[in-house]
Design a protein around this motif. Structure first.
Motif, PDB file in Angstrom:
ATOM      1  N   SER A  43       0.857  -1.382   0.117  1.00 12.01           N
ATOM      2  CA  SER A  43       0.040  -0.130   0.015  1.00 12.01           C
ATOM      3  C   SER A  43       0.864   1.307   0.048  1.00 12.01           C
ATOM      4  O   SER A  43       2.152   1.270   0.502  1.00 12.01           O
ATOM      5  CB  SER A  43      -0.962   0.000   1.161  1.00 12.01           C
ATOM      6  OG  SER A  43      -0.187   0.158   2.278  1.00 12.01           O
ATOM      7  N   PRO A  44       0.220   2.413  -0.510  1.00 10.42           N
ATOM      8  CA  PRO A  44       0.922   3.506  -0.445  1.00 10.42           C
ATOM      9  C   PRO A  44       1.515   4.045   0.979  1.00 10.42           C
ATOM     10  O   PRO A  44       0.607   3.952   1.909  1.00 10.42           O
ATOM     11  CB  PRO A  44      -0.056   4.735  -1.005  1.00 10.42           C
ATOM     12  CG  PRO A  44      -0.641   3.928  -1.806  1.00 10.42           C
ATOM     13  CD  PRO A  44      -0.901   2.545  -1.104  1.00 10.42           C
ATOM     14  N   ALA A  96     -12.593  17.373   2.811  1.00 14.44           N
ATOM     15  CA  ALA A  96     -12.416  15.975   3.073  1.00 14.44           C
ATOM     16  C   ALA A  96     -12.884  15.235   1.885  1.00 14.44           C
ATOM     17  O   ALA A  96     -13.605  14.460   2.146  1.00 14.44           O
ATOM     18  CB  ALA A  96     -13.245  15.620   4.221  1.00 14.44           C
ATOM     19  N   ASP A  97     -12.521  15.479   0.457  1.00 11.71           N
ATOM     20  CA  ASP A  97     -13.032  15.046  -0.414  1.00 11.71           C
ATOM     21  C   ASP A  97     -12.216  13.994  -1.148  1.00 11.71           C
ATOM     22  O   ASP A  97     -12.063  13.897  -2.275  1.00 11.71           O
ATOM     23  CB  ASP A  97     -13.665  15.924  -1.482  1.00 11.71           C
ATOM     24  CG  ASP A  97     -12.625  16.799  -1.890  1.00 11.71           C
ATOM     25  OD1 ASP A  97     -13.042  17.692  -2.931  1.00 11.71           O
ATOM     26  OD2 ASP A  97     -11.535  16.643  -1.505  1.00 11.71           O
ATOM     27  N   GLY A  98     -11.123  13.641  -0.407  1.00 13.31           N
ATOM     28  CA  GLY A  98     -10.238  12.616  -1.060  1.00 13.31           C
ATOM     29  C   GLY A  98      -8.904  13.254  -1.686  1.00 13.31           C
ATOM     30  O   GLY A  98      -8.977  14.510  -1.939  1.00 13.31           O
ATOM     31  N   LEU A  99      -8.210  12.408  -2.352  1.00 13.09           N
ATOM     32  CA  LEU A  99      -6.958  12.966  -2.818  1.00 13.09           C
ATOM     33  C   LEU A  99      -7.021  12.552  -4.498  1.00 13.09           C
ATOM     34  O   LEU A  99      -7.734  11.525  -4.768  1.00 13.09           O
ATOM     35  CB  LEU A  99      -5.570  12.453  -2.163  1.00 13.09           C
ATOM     36  CG  LEU A  99      -5.339  12.561  -0.828  1.00 13.09           C
ATOM     37  CD1 LEU A  99      -4.279  11.721  -0.341  1.00 13.09           C
ATOM     38  CD2 LEU A  99      -4.843  13.928  -0.563  1.00 13.09           C
TER      39      LEU A  99
ATOM     40  N   ASN B  31     -12.469  10.829   8.948  1.00 14.66           N
ATOM     41  CA  ASN B  31     -12.662  10.591   7.503  1.00 14.66           C
ATOM     42  C   ASN B  31     -12.123   9.304   6.945  1.00 14.66           C
ATOM     43  O   ASN B  31     -11.018   8.998   7.236  1.00 14.66           O
ATOM     44  CB  ASN B  31     -11.883  11.846   6.755  1.00 14.66           C
ATOM     45  CG  ASN B  31     -12.379  13.064   7.022  1.00 14.66           C
ATOM     46  OD1 ASN B  31     -13.546  13.490   7.312  1.00 14.66           O
ATOM     47  ND2 ASN B  31     -11.488  14.186   7.403  1.00 14.66           N
ATOM     48  N   PHE B  33     -12.190   6.695   3.255  1.00 17.53           N
ATOM     49  CA  PHE B  33     -11.958   6.737   1.943  1.00 17.53           C
ATOM     50  C   PHE B  33     -12.022   5.496   1.269  1.00 17.53           C
ATOM     51  O   PHE B  33     -11.061   4.324   1.917  1.00 17.53           O
ATOM     52  CB  PHE B  33     -10.772   7.571   1.247  1.00 17.53           C
ATOM     53  CG  PHE B  33     -10.726   9.063   1.899  1.00 17.53           C
ATOM     54  CD1 PHE B  33     -10.159   9.080   3.004  1.00 17.53           C
ATOM     55  CD2 PHE B  33     -11.445  10.160   1.400  1.00 17.53           C
ATOM     56  CE1 PHE B  33     -10.054  10.488   3.787  1.00 17.53           C
ATOM     57  CE2 PHE B  33     -11.197  11.143   1.927  1.00 17.53           C
ATOM     58  CZ  PHE B  33     -10.836  11.494   3.205  1.00 17.53           C
ATOM     59  N   TYR B  35     -10.641   3.722  -2.263  1.00 11.72           N
ATOM     60  CA  TYR B  35      -9.896   3.765  -3.538  1.00 11.72           C
ATOM     61  C   TYR B  35      -9.631   2.431  -4.423  1.00 11.72           C
ATOM     62  O   TYR B  35      -9.523   1.468  -3.683  1.00 11.72           O
ATOM     63  CB  TYR B  35      -8.430   4.243  -3.611  1.00 11.72           C
ATOM     64  CG  TYR B  35      -8.395   5.782  -2.996  1.00 11.72           C
ATOM     65  CD1 TYR B  35      -8.421   6.037  -1.713  1.00 11.72           C
ATOM     66  CD2 TYR B  35      -8.369   6.863  -3.922  1.00 11.72           C
ATOM     67  CE1 TYR B  35      -8.145   7.296  -1.139  1.00 11.72           C
ATOM     68  CE2 TYR B  35      -8.174   8.215  -3.200  1.00 11.72           C
ATOM     69  CZ  TYR B  35      -8.082   8.352  -1.814  1.00 11.72           C
ATOM     70  OH  TYR B  35      -8.112   9.690  -1.562  1.00 11.72           O
ATOM     71  N   LEU B  45     -10.608   7.396  -6.643  1.00  7.16           N
ATOM     72  CA  LEU B  45     -11.565   7.635  -5.424  1.00  7.16           C
ATOM     73  C   LEU B  45     -12.869   6.847  -5.655  1.00  7.16           C
ATOM     74  O   LEU B  45     -13.483   7.415  -6.860  1.00  7.16           O
ATOM     75  CB  LEU B  45     -11.725   9.062  -4.944  1.00  7.16           C
ATOM     76  CG  LEU B  45     -12.597   9.423  -3.692  1.00  7.16           C
ATOM     77  CD1 LEU B  45     -12.075   8.693  -2.551  1.00  7.16           C
ATOM     78  CD2 LEU B  45     -12.664  10.852  -3.459  1.00  7.16           C
ATOM     79  N   TYR B  48     -16.424   8.479  -0.019  1.00  6.10           N
ATOM     80  CA  TYR B  48     -15.706   8.661   0.970  1.00  6.10           C
ATOM     81  C   TYR B  48     -16.870   9.213   2.154  1.00  6.10           C
ATOM     82  O   TYR B  48     -17.942   9.276   1.878  1.00  6.10           O
ATOM     83  CB  TYR B  48     -14.676   9.737   0.709  1.00  6.10           C
ATOM     84  CG  TYR B  48     -15.428  11.347   0.124  1.00  6.10           C
ATOM     85  CD1 TYR B  48     -15.572  11.182  -1.197  1.00  6.10           C
ATOM     86  CD2 TYR B  48     -15.832  12.076   0.712  1.00  6.10           C
ATOM     87  CE1 TYR B  48     -15.906  12.282  -1.939  1.00  6.10           C
ATOM     88  CE2 TYR B  48     -16.221  13.355   0.282  1.00  6.10           C
ATOM     89  CZ  TYR B  48     -16.457  13.309  -1.136  1.00  6.10           C
ATOM     90  OH  TYR B  48     -16.800  14.464  -1.734  1.00  6.10           O
ATOM     91  N   PHE B  90      -8.384  -0.060  -1.956  1.00 12.05           N
ATOM     92  CA  PHE B  90      -7.557   0.477  -0.657  1.00 12.05           C
ATOM     93  C   PHE B  90      -8.330   1.328  -0.045  1.00 12.05           C
ATOM     94  O   PHE B  90      -9.048   2.177  -0.325  1.00 12.05           O
ATOM     95  CB  PHE B  90      -6.101   1.277  -1.166  1.00 12.05           C
ATOM     96  CG  PHE B  90      -4.976   0.469  -1.672  1.00 12.05           C
ATOM     97  CD1 PHE B  90      -4.789   0.408  -3.063  1.00 12.05           C
ATOM     98  CD2 PHE B  90      -4.305  -0.199  -0.777  1.00 12.05           C
ATOM     99  CE1 PHE B  90      -3.556  -0.175  -3.423  1.00 12.05           C
ATOM    100  CE2 PHE B  90      -2.961  -1.094  -1.099  1.00 12.05           C
ATOM    101  CZ  PHE B  90      -2.932  -1.096  -2.529  1.00 12.05           C
TER     102      PHE B  90
END
Lengths: 111, 112
Positions: A43-44, A96-99, B31, B33, B35, B45, B48, B90
């Motif tokens: 994983s990253p 908080a909308d993800g990367l 938060n 998420f 992916y 994504l 979330y 992930f």
């Protein structure tokens, strides 16, 4: 649509040299920027985060941000074979909308 | 130590079946998420959540759903699995909106 662009590589660098990884982003509203390292099948994991224009140093790693040019870079000094991995650049709009991730640059450090 | 876990780590299923992937974090992060990572596309994504009872669609949400009944868990459900959903999934979490996201170990899903 928000985009983060990276050269996919592979980027081959001799051991002990400086590896330079680059990334551009499309959303001028992006506030936070991250470099993740990802080994094959793993994983990253976070290497660096940067929020302000300029340089940020942590050990052998330096992140550079230029918001006017919408450009982020990562320098790895004294490159080691263990630095061989895929490096992911990511940008966040501040919410908080993800990367938004680039597709990653595959870095190979040659012994 | 705080951590984020995913289960199962590997899953093989058939087209049309419902599949649920689990994600559990002990960071007490608001938060969470999901992916997916595919060759040639990088990390994208899916969904979330800002907190309990909150869920939002991401870039590639079609065919997926999530629910958040507590702080620790955000399960991802594939309502009717399709071969196009074969991927590595992930889960990640962060304390605040612009904060670092920490990733789980991933689930490799194969849909036959």
């Amino acid at each position: 649509q928000k985009e983060v662009e990276q050269n996919s590589g592979p980027l081959s660098v001799p051991e002990g040299a400086i590896a330079s990884l680059n990334c551009t982003y499309s959303d001028r509203g992006s506030q936070s920027f991250f470099w993740y390292r990802q080994y094959s099948g793993k994983s990253p994991e976070l290497i660096m985060s940067i929020y302000s224009n300029g340089d940020k140093e942590d050990g052998r790693f330096t992140a550079q941000l230029n918001k006017a040019s919408q450009y982020v870079s990562l320098l790895i000094r004294d490159s080691q074979p263990s630095d061989s991995a895929t490096y992911l650049c990511a940008a966040s709009g501040g919410g908080a909308d993800g990367l938004t991730f680039g597709k990653g640059t595959h870095l190979i450090i040659q012994p | 130590d705080a951590e984020i876990t995913q289960s199962p780590r590997h899953k093989i299923t058939e087209t049309g079946r419902q599949v649920t992937l689990a994600c559990h974090q002990t960071w007490n992060h608001n938060n969470m998420f999901w992916y997916r990572q595919d060759l040639g596309h990088g990390l994208r994504l899916i969904h979330y959540s800002y907190g309990v009872q909150d869920t939002n669609k991401g870039e590639v949400s079609d065919g997926y759903s999530v629910s958040r009944s507590n702080t620790e868990d955000l399960p991802l459900t594939l309502e009717s699995a399709a071969s196009s959903q074969t991927s590595v999934y992930f889960c990640a979490s962060s304390l605040g909106g612009a904060d670092t996201q920490y990733f789980g170990p991933g689930t490799r899903l194969t849909v036959l």
